[in-house]
Scaffold this motif. Structure first.
Motif, PDB file in Angstrom:
ATOM      1  N   ARG A 103      23.634   1.193  42.798  1.00 51.83           N
ATOM      2  CA  ARG A 103      23.032  -0.136  42.971  1.00 51.83           C
ATOM      3  C   ARG A 103      21.748  -0.272  42.164  1.00 51.83           C
ATOM      4  O   ARG A 103      21.496  -1.275  41.521  1.00 51.83           O
ATOM      5  N   ALA A 104      20.917   0.771  42.233  1.00 53.43           N
ATOM      6  CA  ALA A 104      19.576   0.665  41.655  1.00 53.43           C
ATOM      7  C   ALA A 104      19.597   0.646  40.132  1.00 53.43           C
ATOM      8  O   ALA A 104      18.755   0.013  39.508  1.00 53.43           O
ATOM      9  N   LYS A 155      11.883   6.486  44.190  1.00 52.17           N
ATOM     10  CA  LYS A 155      12.790   5.376  43.876  1.00 52.17           C
ATOM     11  C   LYS A 155      13.632   5.015  45.099  1.00 52.17           C
ATOM     12  O   LYS A 155      13.841   3.833  45.392  1.00 52.17           O
ATOM     13  N   GLN A 156      14.082   6.049  45.811  1.00 49.37           N
ATOM     14  CA  GLN A 156      14.893   5.789  46.997  1.00 49.37           C
ATOM     15  C   GLN A 156      14.077   5.057  48.067  1.00 49.37           C
ATOM     16  O   GLN A 156      14.580   4.124  48.709  1.00 49.37           O
ATOM     17  N   ASP A 175      15.730  -3.001  50.688  1.00 55.09           N
ATOM     18  CA  ASP A 175      16.865  -3.316  51.558  1.00 55.09           C
ATOM     19  C   ASP A 175      16.408  -3.936  52.875  1.00 55.09           C
ATOM     20  O   ASP A 175      17.125  -4.727  53.484  1.00 55.09           O
ATOM     21  N   ILE A 190      13.904   1.486  47.203  1.00 56.07           N
ATOM     22  CA  ILE A 190      15.170   0.797  47.487  1.00 56.07           C
ATOM     23  C   ILE A 190      15.306   0.535  48.985  1.00 56.07           C
ATOM     24  O   ILE A 190      15.701  -0.558  49.406  1.00 56.07           O
ATOM     25  N   LEU A 191      14.967   1.545  49.790  1.00 53.41           N
ATOM     26  CA  LEU A 191      15.076   1.378  51.243  1.00 53.41           C
ATOM     27  C   LEU A 191      14.175   0.230  51.707  1.00 53.41           C
ATOM     28  O   LEU A 191      14.579  -0.592  52.530  1.00 53.41           O
ATOM     29  N   MET A 232      13.176  -0.759  39.922  1.00 51.43           N
ATOM     30  CA  MET A 232      12.829  -0.046  41.159  1.00 51.43           C
ATOM     31  C   MET A 232      11.728   0.996  40.934  1.00 51.43           C
ATOM     32  O   MET A 232      11.431   1.801  41.813  1.00 51.43           O
ATOM     33  N   MET A 233      11.176   1.009  39.729  1.00 50.61           N
ATOM     34  CA  MET A 233      10.068   1.917  39.421  1.00 50.61           C
ATOM     35  C   MET A 233       8.902   1.129  38.816  1.00 50.61           C
ATOM     36  O   MET A 233       8.032   1.708  38.187  1.00 50.61           O
ATOM     37  N   VAL A 269      16.495   7.049  36.162  1.00 53.65           N
ATOM     38  CA  VAL A 269      16.023   7.996  37.168  1.00 53.65           C
ATOM     39  C   VAL A 269      17.039   8.046  38.315  1.00 53.65           C
ATOM     40  O   VAL A 269      17.452   6.999  38.823  1.00 53.65           O
ATOM     41  N   TYR A 270      17.431   9.260  38.710  1.00 54.65           N
ATOM     42  CA  TYR A 270      18.367   9.394  39.823  1.00 54.65           C
ATOM     43  C   TYR A 270      17.728   8.953  41.127  1.00 54.65           C
ATOM     44  O   TYR A 270      16.541   9.156  41.350  1.00 54.65           O
ATOM     45  N   CYS A 271      18.504   8.337  42.017  1.00 56.37           N
ATOM     46  CA  CYS A 271      18.164   8.262  43.432  1.00 56.37           C
ATOM     47  C   CYS A 271      19.510   8.130  44.138  1.00 56.37           C
ATOM     48  O   CYS A 271      20.515   7.856  43.497  1.00 56.37           O
ATOM     49  N   ASP A 272      19.528   8.362  45.455  1.00 52.59           N
ATOM     50  CA  ASP A 272      20.827   8.409  46.128  1.00 52.59           C
ATOM     51  C   ASP A 272      21.622   7.112  45.962  1.00 52.59           C
ATOM     52  O   ASP A 272      22.842   7.125  45.919  1.00 52.59           O
ATOM     53  N   ASP A 273      20.913   5.991  45.873  1.00 56.92           N
ATOM     54  CA  ASP A 273      21.595   4.707  45.694  1.00 56.92           C
ATOM     55  C   ASP A 273      21.627   4.294  44.220  1.00 56.92           C
ATOM     56  O   ASP A 273      21.454   3.120  43.899  1.00 56.92           O
TER      57      ASP A 273
END
Lengths: 263, 318
Positions: free
Chosen positions: A259-260, B191-192, B199, B195-196, B240-241, A252-256
């Motif tokens: 890393r992810a 997902k972002q 972090d 991650i945030l 992350m999901m 799945v895309y995400c901006d990071d």
């Protein structure tokens, strides 16, 4: 992609010194760093460092086992070193590797069945590396047949179509033939065998090794490659894998995403 | 001839998350599944989905009669409302939403909200979800006060969004709470956000995912697809999901005209007292199939129906 980390190999300078010196710190550091960089399996090869490859293999496996339980690809051309390594490495290990001629397959397939491990088999036989995809597929079919005869689950088979350096005279067609083999292997059986590739060989002796490695790896992934033996410490190469997997909608895309989505 | 059920082998598994600690008399554990919802022949789902009932700090101005009739006179007293949800309707958790703090509404002060939270914490022993008012600036003042008042209770704080997550993440770390990461029906933003939050130091085991949802008839198919895709990513090993998911069902359903309109206005739609709860139960059931772990609901009859459905699909009493 299942990343098999190639760095614990007596062919590399640091390991060439570490194995005879029984320098545990260097080996364990390489194991940790490769796993942190995304390796799921660690290749273990004593290389030409020892007169006693069985003892060297045992020492390497025990040393690595002090820091990780990850799967190990026990890599040798000597059956007794492989047997010793796999016995110590435990479940989920990989046998790396069996050539594709009948005599060798009949030696290694029963070993894979005995230990219930994965096995990498090369499309190379007593006549050498085939010129084209058809020749490679003939050997691939032999590999699958010997696996079935010996009761090795086909999902445990990793066929390596064997790439040769792209600068070898009159061998420029090989990268394309390997790509075609990767595609065709998936049609052999249901479930199909998996595919892997000792990648770094493609750039052996060239001036732009990293660039050639990562470019060819992405091409192979697009053709359906499941796994590769690579240097996970090559950040650009790992970034290319992560990006290719994203573009193939495997993550799945995400901006990071770099890393992810690290494999 | 014997039939072999075709099964998928997944490499990933959902995180297991436990809500509630400190003075809570019960805890709720969700997640841990190793397959898609209710495929009991294929994998494990050690913790079936749960129902949180929503309590509002301020009653709605236009509470639908079907809902008002069922909840009775507790609406307006959050502590009594929460107690009734637990004792009479079997709520596994209470979702306490501070809509009254919104500056565009009653603009209640953080201190007033804190008193409401404390009364609810005293009234019930189940774990709490503490949901802010949705105004970023106000929530950044409100959530720290509420978080501190419930320190050590391992509540769920809601919600962290891509443009406003730092305060809530810091509160969760300081006071030992979980966080809801919210996304506007967008798997990439979800997902972002995860991650945030990671972090910032929030462990992935302390995050619950929330995609804004609608009620039946209002884009739920899309929400379902997003949930399913999210769950497939988790089962394929995307760390992350891999968080459990929450769906807000009650407030969304009771916005729809299908749930709200009286039978005088829409006689062809039948008894509003049946229709409304059915609308909510149907929406909730669909999200269960999408993989939701926590449903936030309003109507007691819908809750009862959905709890029965969960038990049956999970194989209890089958």
């Amino acid at each position: 992609m299942i990343v098999i980390g190639e760095r614990i190999n007596g062919m590399f300078k640091d390991m060439k010194a570490a194995i005879p010196a029984q320098d545990k710190a260097t080996v364990q550091d390489l194991a940790r760093r490769q796993l942190a960089a995304g390796a799921r399996v660690l290749d273990v090869n004593v290389g030409p460092t020892s007169d006693d490859p069985v003892s060297a293999m045992k020492w390497l496996v025990e040393t690595i086992r002090e820091v990780t339980d990850c799967p190990l690809a026990i890599d040798s051309t000597k059956a007794d070193a492989i047997r010793a390594g796999i016995g110590l490495a435990g479940p989920n290990s990989m046998l790396n590797s069996s050539p594709g001629d009948e005599a060798k397959l009949d030696l290694y397939m029963p070993l894979a069945a005995e230990f219930g491990c994965d096995i990498i088999a090369l499309t190379i036989d007593e006549k050498g590396i085939p010129r084209d995809a058809n020749g490679r597929m003939e050997i691939a079919m032999r590999i699958v047949e010997r696996a079935m005869l010996n009761g090795v689950d086909l999902e445990r088979i990793y066929i390596d179509p064997v790439i040769i350096p792209c600068n070898v005279p009159d061998a420029g067609h090989h990268p394309g033939e390997v790509l075609e083999t990767i595609r065709q292997v998936k049609l052999i059986s249901d479930p199909p065998p998996k595919t892997t590739l000792g990648l770094s060989n493609v750039s052996q002796g060239t001036s732009e090794r990293h660039l050639i490695n990562r470019t060819y790896l992405v091409m192979c992934l697009a053709a359906g490659l499941d796994s590769a033996i690579v240097d996970p410490l090559d950040t650009e190469l790992m970034n290319a894998v992560t990006t290719a997997e994203l573009l193939m909608n495997q993550s799945v895309y995400c901006d990071d995403f770099l890393r992810a989505n690290r494999p | 001839m014997a039939f072999d059920m075709p099964t998928e082998r997944w490499s990933g598994k959902l995180n297991t998350v436990t809500i509630g600690a400190g003075t809570r008399t019960s805890t709720v554990t969700v997640g841990g599944a190793s397959t898609l919802p209710f495929l009991r022949f294929e994998g494990e789902r050690p913790n079936p989905p749960v129902v949180a009932m929503e309590v509002l700090d301020e009653p709605l101005d236009d509470m639908p009669p079907a809902l008002a009739a069922e909840l009775g006179d507790v609406v307006g007293d959050p502590a009594a409302w929460a107690k009734k949800c637990v004792e009479s309707f079997g709520a596994d958790l209470i979702c306490l939403r501070f809509a009254g703090a919104n500056p565009e509404g009653k603009d209640k002060s953080p201190e007033d909200c804190k008193a409401v939270l404390q009364s609810v914490l005293q009234a019930v022993g189940v774990p709490l979800i503490i949901w802010g008012c949705g105004n970023y600036e106000k929530d950044n003042n409100l959530i720290p006060v509420l978080s501190q008042a419930a320190a050590g209770e391992r509540c769920v704080l809601a919600s962290a969004v891509q443009d406003n997550y730092k305060t809530i993440a810091a509160c969760s770390l300081a006071d030992g709470h979980l966080v809801i990461g919210e996304a506007p029906l967008d798997i990439q933003i979800q997902k972002q956000v995860n991650i945030l939050l990671s972090d910032m130091g929030v462990s992935p085991d302390n995050i619950i995912m929330y995609q804004t949802t609608g009620g039946l008839g209002y884009g739920v198919e899309y929400a379902y697809s997003i949930m399913e895709r999210t769950r497939l990513a988790a089962l394929s090993g995307d760390k992350m999901m891999s968080m459990p998911m929450i769906a807000v069902v009650g407030s969304e359903c009771w916005k729809t005209k299908e749930a709200r309109l009286s039978e005088e206005v829409a006689p062809e739609w039948g008894d509003a007292g049946v229709r409304g709860p059915l609308w909510e139960a149907t929406t909730a059931t669909m999200f269960l199939h999408g993989g939701t772990d926590i449903l936030v609901m309003w109507h007691p009859q819908a809750v009862a129906q959905v709890k029965k459905t969960i038990a049956e699909l999970s194989g209890e009493g089958a």
